[in-house]
Design a protein around this motif. Structure first.
Motif, PDB file in Angstrom:
ATOM      1  N   THR A  33       0.642  -1.018   0.097  1.00 26.63           N
ATOM      2  CA  THR A  33       0.582   0.067   0.381  1.00 26.63           C
ATOM      3  C   THR A  33       0.888   1.151   0.039  1.00 26.63           C
ATOM      4  OG1 THR A  33      -1.419  -1.324   1.323  1.00 26.63           O
ATOM      5  CG2 THR A  33      -1.635   0.931   0.992  1.00 26.63           C
ATOM      6  N   ALA A  34       1.967   1.411   1.126  1.00 23.62           N
ATOM      7  CA  ALA A  34       2.663   2.617   0.572  1.00 23.62           C
ATOM      8  C   ALA A  34       3.600   3.048  -0.311  1.00 23.62           C
ATOM      9  CB  ALA A  34       4.143   2.239   1.996  1.00 23.62           C
ATOM     10  N   ALA A  35       3.545   2.223  -1.279  1.00 23.15           N
ATOM     11  CA  ALA A  35       4.205   1.770  -2.074  1.00 23.15           C
ATOM     12  C   ALA A  35       3.318   2.414  -4.157  1.00 23.15           C
ATOM     13  CB  ALA A  35       4.959   0.429  -3.124  1.00 23.15           C
ATOM     14  N   TYR A  36       2.227   1.864  -2.857  1.00 19.96           N
ATOM     15  CA  TYR A  36       0.827   1.887  -4.152  1.00 19.96           C
ATOM     16  C   TYR A  36       0.898   3.789  -4.348  1.00 19.96           C
ATOM     17  CZ  TYR A  36      -0.466  -2.321  -6.108  1.00 19.96           C
ATOM     18  OH  TYR A  36      -0.505  -3.046  -7.595  1.00 19.96           O
ATOM     19  N   ASP A  37       0.475   3.605  -3.247  1.00 23.34           N
ATOM     20  CA  ASP A  37       0.400   5.623  -2.492  1.00 23.34           C
ATOM     21  C   ASP A  37       1.466   6.075  -2.713  1.00 23.34           C
ATOM     22  OD1 ASP A  37      -1.709   4.816  -1.132  1.00 23.34           O
ATOM     23  OD2 ASP A  37      -0.875   4.457   0.565  1.00 23.34           O
ATOM     24  N   ARG A  38       2.927   6.033  -3.116  1.00 23.21           N
ATOM     25  CA  ARG A  38       4.141   7.289  -3.021  1.00 23.21           C
ATOM     26  C   ARG A  38       3.812   6.784  -5.195  1.00 23.21           C
ATOM     27  NH1 ARG A  38      10.290   5.509  -2.633  1.00 23.21           N
ATOM     28  NH2 ARG A  38      10.876   7.645  -4.039  1.00 23.21           N
ATOM     29  N   LEU A  39       3.780   5.828  -5.600  1.00 23.99           N
ATOM     30  CA  LEU A  39       3.633   6.310  -6.985  1.00 23.99           C
ATOM     31  C   LEU A  39       2.608   6.493  -7.070  1.00 23.99           C
ATOM     32  CD1 LEU A  39       4.268   2.284  -7.600  1.00 23.99           C
ATOM     33  CD2 LEU A  39       5.532   4.252  -8.926  1.00 23.99           C
ATOM     34  N   VAL A  40       0.839   7.312  -6.665  1.00 26.34           N
ATOM     35  CA  VAL A  40       0.054   8.058  -6.828  1.00 26.34           C
ATOM     36  C   VAL A  40       0.355   9.303  -6.758  1.00 26.34           C
ATOM     37  CG1 VAL A  40      -1.698   8.062  -6.395  1.00 26.34           C
ATOM     38  CG2 VAL A  40      -1.784   5.653  -6.448  1.00 26.34           C
ATOM     39  N   ALA A  41       1.111   9.450  -6.157  1.00 27.34           N
ATOM     40  CA  ALA A  41       1.314  11.129  -5.369  1.00 27.34           C
ATOM     41  C   ALA A  41       2.238  11.591  -6.059  1.00 27.34           C
ATOM     42  CB  ALA A  41       2.411  11.087  -3.932  1.00 27.34           C
ATOM     43  N   GLU A  42       3.077  10.857  -7.331  1.00 29.34           N
ATOM     44  CA  GLU A  42       3.861  11.148  -7.693  1.00 29.34           C
ATOM     45  C   GLU A  42       3.081  10.734  -9.273  1.00 29.34           C
ATOM     46  OE1 GLU A  42       7.712   8.585  -8.158  1.00 29.34           O
ATOM     47  OE2 GLU A  42       7.941   9.454  -5.690  1.00 29.34           O
ATOM     48  N   GLY A  43       2.231  10.430  -9.884  1.00 29.01           N
ATOM     49  CA  GLY A  43       1.467  10.400 -10.477  1.00 29.01           C
ATOM     50  C   GLY A  43       1.470   9.120 -11.770  1.00 29.01           C
ATOM     51  N   TYR A  44       2.379   8.419 -10.828  1.00 33.30           N
ATOM     52  CA  TYR A  44       2.749   6.978 -11.795  1.00 33.30           C
ATOM     53  C   TYR A  44       1.559   5.906 -12.000  1.00 33.30           C
ATOM     54  CZ  TYR A  44       7.329   8.369 -12.452  1.00 33.30           C
ATOM     55  OH  TYR A  44       8.560   8.449 -12.539  1.00 33.30           O
ATOM     56  N   LEU A  45       0.327   6.275 -11.138  1.00 28.61           N
ATOM     57  CA  LEU A  45      -0.699   5.410 -10.481  1.00 28.61           C
ATOM     58  C   LEU A  45      -2.070   5.862 -10.167  1.00 28.61           C
ATOM     59  CD1 LEU A  45       0.735   2.723  -8.527  1.00 28.61           C
ATOM     60  CD2 LEU A  45       0.041   2.413 -11.401  1.00 28.61           C
ATOM     61  N   THR A  46      -3.259   5.969 -10.578  1.00 26.21           N
ATOM     62  CA  THR A  46      -4.300   6.828 -10.139  1.00 26.21           C
ATOM     63  C   THR A  46      -5.602   5.904  -9.597  1.00 26.21           C
ATOM     64  OG1 THR A  46      -6.513   8.032 -11.151  1.00 26.21           O
ATOM     65  CG2 THR A  46      -5.525   6.211 -12.598  1.00 26.21           C
ATOM     66  N   THR A  47      -6.277   5.785  -8.770  1.00 25.67           N
ATOM     67  CA  THR A  47      -6.743   5.638  -7.637  1.00 25.67           C
ATOM     68  C   THR A  47      -8.254   5.163  -8.197  1.00 25.67           C
ATOM     69  OG1 THR A  47      -7.527   6.899  -5.795  1.00 25.67           O
ATOM     70  CG2 THR A  47      -5.362   4.883  -5.625  1.00 25.67           C
ATOM     71  N   ARG A  48      -9.163   4.880  -8.529  1.00 20.75           N
ATOM     72  CA  ARG A  48     -10.867   4.351  -8.958  1.00 20.75           C
ATOM     73  C   ARG A  48     -11.291   4.394  -7.494  1.00 20.75           C
ATOM     74  NH1 ARG A  48     -10.414   3.148 -14.937  1.00 20.75           N
ATOM     75  NH2 ARG A  48      -8.128   4.591 -15.500  1.00 20.75           N
ATOM     76  N   ALA A  49     -12.161   4.847  -7.004  1.00 24.27           N
ATOM     77  CA  ALA A  49     -13.113   4.685  -5.824  1.00 24.27           C
ATOM     78  C   ALA A  49     -13.891   3.569  -6.470  1.00 24.27           C
ATOM     79  CB  ALA A  49     -14.382   5.578  -5.704  1.00 24.27           C
ATOM     80  N   GLY A  50     -13.849   2.019  -5.817  1.00 19.74           N
ATOM     81  CA  GLY A  50     -14.502   1.047  -6.032  1.00 19.74           C
ATOM     82  C   GLY A  50     -14.364  -0.270  -6.896  1.00 19.74           C
ATOM     83  N   ALA A  51     -13.043   0.665  -8.056  1.00 18.14           N
ATOM     84  CA  ALA A  51     -12.783   0.078  -8.988  1.00 18.14           C
ATOM     85  C   ALA A  51     -11.256  -0.248  -9.106  1.00 18.14           C
ATOM     86  CB  ALA A  51     -12.744   1.144 -10.214  1.00 18.14           C
ATOM     87  N   GLY A  52     -10.632   0.134  -8.490  1.00 16.72           N
ATOM     88  CA  GLY A  52      -8.763  -0.291  -7.692  1.00 16.72           C
ATOM     89  C   GLY A  52      -8.186   0.883  -8.195  1.00 16.72           C
ATOM     90  N   THR A  53      -6.800   0.846  -8.730  1.00 15.39           N
ATOM     91  CA  THR A  53      -5.515   1.296  -9.263  1.00 15.39           C
ATOM     92  C   THR A  53      -5.140   0.543 -10.287  1.00 15.39           C
ATOM     93  OG1 THR A  53      -4.640   0.899  -6.481  1.00 15.39           O
ATOM     94  CG2 THR A  53      -3.087   1.653  -8.531  1.00 15.39           C
ATOM     95  N   PHE A  54      -5.146   1.985 -11.062  1.00  7.51           N
ATOM     96  CA  PHE A  54      -4.371   1.998 -12.767  1.00  7.51           C
ATOM     97  C   PHE A  54      -3.324   2.813 -13.003  1.00  7.51           C
ATOM     98  CE2 PHE A  54      -8.950   1.106 -12.096  1.00  7.51           C
ATOM     99  CZ  PHE A  54      -9.642   0.134 -12.761  1.00  7.51           C
ATOM    100  N   VAL A  55      -2.749   2.313 -13.989  1.00  8.51           N
ATOM    101  CA  VAL A  55      -1.553   3.219 -14.649  1.00  8.51           C
ATOM    102  C   VAL A  55      -2.211   4.185 -14.942  1.00  8.51           C
ATOM    103  CG1 VAL A  55       0.164   2.999 -16.098  1.00  8.51           C
ATOM    104  CG2 VAL A  55      -0.089   1.173 -14.907  1.00  8.51           C
ATOM    105  N   ASN A  56      -1.305   5.463 -15.119  1.00  5.45           N
ATOM    106  CA  ASN A  56      -2.170   6.002 -14.955  1.00  5.45           C
ATOM    107  C   ASN A  56      -1.451   7.210 -16.918  1.00  5.45           C
ATOM    108  OD1 ASN A  56      -3.202   8.869 -14.866  1.00  5.45           O
ATOM    109  ND2 ASN A  56      -2.230   9.708 -12.691  1.00  5.45           N
ATOM    110  N   ASN A  57      -2.028   7.880 -18.088  1.00  2.00           N
ATOM    111  CA  ASN A  57      -1.941   7.722 -18.719  1.00  2.00           C
ATOM    112  C   ASN A  57      -0.799   9.095 -18.641  1.00  2.00           C
ATOM    113  OD1 ASN A  57      -1.404   7.965 -21.475  1.00  2.00           O
ATOM    114  ND2 ASN A  57      -3.488   9.213 -22.126  1.00  2.00           N
TER     115      ASN A  57
END
Length: 477
Positions: free
Chosen positions: A54-78
């Motif tokens: 979770t910590a690694a995912y959160d860091r990648l989201v914060a830096e813009g590499y990943l994005t989260t969608r409520a109820g759907a999951g975590t996805f690679v950003n464009n």
């Protein structure tokens, strides 16, 4: 998505996961919009804490590499990253090939669909009996027809080898049994296997000039030297063969690219030369299935009394260019060696395809196809011949030819023609065709010309394509 991550237990687990996911995104192995594995699932698979994931995912989201969608999951950003296939981002690295491989030119794949396609070596796929072939292939893909799943005989499917032996005896006078036939992945593999078996490093082989380029590269790759021997109106000039040659490649039925048929006298001279010099002959019966004006000359193999001729053929030109099934007929003394070379190269050619082809031959489908296609090809050939005798005659001189899927013509005044510019101008006009000589066998005295393939172009488009070529030639006048 299956995420491939390697974890070193002695290093920071979260940092490793972060860096590997980040690298996957930047290298586009993880593409925009792809779903990441759920944190709980990934933690179980890697044997680490869910909090670490979770910590690694959160860091990648914060830096813009990943994005989260409520109820759907975590996805690679464009991130609008370049496609991985664009190349250039990886260093060359320290490894380099053995000498010679950088010189091998790769084919263009005959991609695209030119409006007027006179390219050589391409049959008309629209004439092929696809429904018959589909039925035969489907029969072989049924569970009961697949056998026990064990690899097949390197020599090939027994039924196909038997069908080939019968056909060659009937149509080409080639005396061969099943044991003499080895099925290959196209004629090119047959050429490669022969080189592996017969050519020691430093040995000398010979090819026609101008001629087919593939034997040159294949035999150089095993360390052989390759000499070039000129072709005249009777085929290969036997008197020009160097005495050191131990293997010579010829296309006697329809020489590539000129289309000349080797005369009977020249065939006998070549066999006598091979006997005197202890050499072998590779007879590529290129384009012999389609003949338009005469009965076929006897094959070299049918005239051979010493077991010096290896006879090769392919179905790519008469059926489908993507089929990639060929064969070689070998003398008894080479059976084991060629089969062993096939085994160490790729073990065996696709068995379901071989079995389907055996059925195609046995039920007469190939003969029916050849008759139907031959009638259509003759129409196209006649139109090209008429144009070369008429509007195109001031620039081009037809080389007589009785077989095959292309015609060739020499330039009457080659010093007045810039071939590269002509082909580029024709390409702009929608006309695709090849010039010759264009192979690595070309010598300084070679005479240039054009090849007119008529396998890929529809009959009703031939005349307009030739008119456009006429305008391109006239532009240089």
């Amino acid at each position: 998505m299956e995420l491939h991550v390697w974890i070193d237990r002695d290093a920071n687990l979260g940092e490793q996961l972060y860096r590997q996911v980040r690298a996957g995104i930047l290298e586009t192995r993880l593409r925009a919009g792809e779903a990441m594995p759920p944190s709980r699932q990934l933690a179980v698979r890697l044997g680490i804490s869910r909090n670490t994931v979770t910590a690694a995912y959160d860091r990648l989201v914060a830096e813009g590499y990943l994005t989260t969608r409520a109820g759907a999951g975590t996805f690679v950003n464009n991130l609008s990253l370049p496609d991985a296939g664009s190349g250039g981002e990886r260093p060359a690295g320290p490894l380099r090939p053995r000498s010679g491989w950088d010189e091998v030119g790769l084919p263009d794949g005959l991609t695209g669909t030119p409006a007027f396609d006179f390219r050589v070596g391409v049959p008309d796929v629209h004439l092929f009996p696809h429904m018959t072939w589909r039925r035969l292939v489907a029969d072989q893909l049924r569970g009961g027809a697949m056998g026990n799943g064990m690899p097949a005989d390197p020599a090939g499917h027994l039924g196909l080898r038997a069908a080939l032996a019968r056909r060659l005896r009937l149509f080409r006078g080639v005396t061969a049994g099943c044991d003499d036939v080895v099925v290959t992945s196209g004629a090119q593999q047959a050429i490669d296997l022969i080189g592996r078996v017969l050519l020691e490093p430093g040995a000398c082989a010979a090819v026609e000039e101008p001629g087919y380029w593939s034997p040159v590269y294949a035999w150089r790759s095993v360390g052989a030297r390759v000499a070039t021997v000129p072709v005249d109106g009777e085929g290969l000039v036997v008197d020009a063969l160097p005495p050191a040659v131990r293997l010579v490649y010829v296309t006697p039925s329809h020489q590539f690219p000129t289309g000349v048929a080797m005369s009977l006298r020249r065939r006998m001279d070549l066999l006598a030369w091979a006997r005197r010099n202890g050499a072998a002959i590779v007879e590529d019966d290129y384009d012999s299935e389609f003949r338009y004006t005469t009965q076929p000359l006897e094959s070299l193999h049918s005239l051979d009394r010493d077991g010096r001729v290896l006879y090769i053929g392919t179905f790519s030109k008469v059926m489908l260019p993507t089929l990639r099934i060929g064969f070689v007929v070998v003398p008894p003394g080479l059976r084991h060696a060629v089969q062993a070379a096939k085994f160490v190269t790729d073990w065996h050619t696709s068995l379901p395809t071989q079995a389907a082809l055996a059925g195609f031959l046995d039920e007469g489908a190939l003969d029916r196809h050849l008759k139907r296609a031959g009638r259509e090809y003759r129409k196209r050939r006649d139109r090209i011949t008429a144009s070369l005798a008429g509007p195109l005659s001031p620039w081009l001189s037809l080389i007589p030819s009785a077989a095959g899927l292309h015609l060739s013509a020499f330039f009457r005044h080659p010093d007045r023609i810039d071939v590269g510019r002509l082909l580029a101008r024709a390409d702009t006009a929608g006309v695709a065709l090849w010039g010759f000589p264009w192979t690595p066998t070309t010598g300084p005295g070679s005479r240039p010309g054009l090849m007119f393939g008529f396998g890929a172009i529809a009959t009703d488009r031939v005349d307009e394509g030739l008119r456009r070529l006429h305008r391109c030639l006239a532009a240089d006048a």
